[in-house]
Write an enzyme that holds these catalytic residues in place. Sequence first.
Site, mmCIF file in Angstrom:
data_model
loop_
_atom_site.group_PDB
_atom_site.id
_atom_site.type_symbol
_atom_site.label_atom_id
_atom_site.label_comp_id
_atom_site.label_asym_id
_atom_site.label_seq_id
_atom_site.Cartn_x
_atom_site.Cartn_y
_atom_site.Cartn_z
ATOM 1 N N SER A 14 0.845 -1.203 0.000
ATOM 2 C CA SER A 14 0.000 0.000 0.000
ATOM 3 C C SER A 14 0.877 1.249 0.000
ATOM 4 C CB SER A 14 -0.971 -0.041 1.189
ATOM 5 O OG SER A 14 -0.271 -0.221 2.411
ATOM 6 N N ASP A 187 3.202 12.455 8.631
ATOM 7 C CA ASP A 187 1.817 12.791 8.977
ATOM 8 C C ASP A 187 1.229 11.881 10.035
ATOM 9 O OD1 ASP A 187 1.572 10.424 7.583
ATOM 10 O OD2 ASP A 187 0.742 11.349 5.787
ATOM 11 N N HIS A 190 2.833 7.917 7.299
ATOM 12 C CA HIS A 190 3.823 7.724 6.240
ATOM 13 C C HIS A 190 5.207 8.154 6.704
ATOM 14 C CE1 HIS A 190 -0.137 8.208 4.168
ATOM 15 N NE2 HIS A 190 0.245 7.005 3.775
#
Length: 256
Positions: A14, A187, A190
């Site tokens: 992902s 954030d 990530h």
Amino acid sequence: MVGPVRPEFVLFGSSIVQLSFGDEGWGAILANLYARKADIILRGYSGWNSRRALEVLDKVFPKDANVQPSLVIVYFGGNDSVRPNPSGLGTHVPLQEYKENMRKIAIHLKSLSKKTRLIFLSSPPINEEQIRSTLSKQLGDLGRTNESCRTYSEACLEVCREMNVEAIDLWSALQKRNDWLNVCFKDGIHLTSEGSKIVAKEIFKVLREADWEPSLYWKSMETEFSEDSPYDPTGADSKTPINVSNCLFNESFQWD
């Protein structure tokens, strides 16, 4: 096709994978160190869970491909771990289904060839406060907690133990740094370059220690077109050729 044919390393997962080639990410680190040794191929899909991975598994990794990857690094789990949405939409996958999905992914990848090696990455930790301050306005309550990431991380590691697949416990690895909450995330989810360095070092540790033939550790692999040549650049004396095929220019970080 571009020759000569090199070993292929595929990164499948992902957003932790999709973003790994940017901002000194761990995918970029691999691509740098394996230059002239292996082709690092990115198959990252932001927002995906293990269900969506299964839907495209045959397309991304067809069993009848002429060339099969030497290594596949797999990451799914963070999106699966979010709280269920009352609407039934969203990325949540129940824990037992997640484990079964990861088993199916491993079985398929193992079947590609006798030489295809696997490394699974477990869910890394998150900074919940940082997520609220950076992502909540755009995406609302993501329903992701550090505790749920731990649960899905452990589930991934359990599946890998059962199937004799190499696995990296990212949930624990990142938290070994005392300041991990402040330096590892852009954030809250990530990875920064500092977070990616941890991931890369864990990957290199597995590659260095794995009992694989042939070895896939970067220092053990042949460098393409590395023979000495009269066309090599010369040293300070303007007479002595210097073979720079294995030089890592401006590489200050030690990976082993």
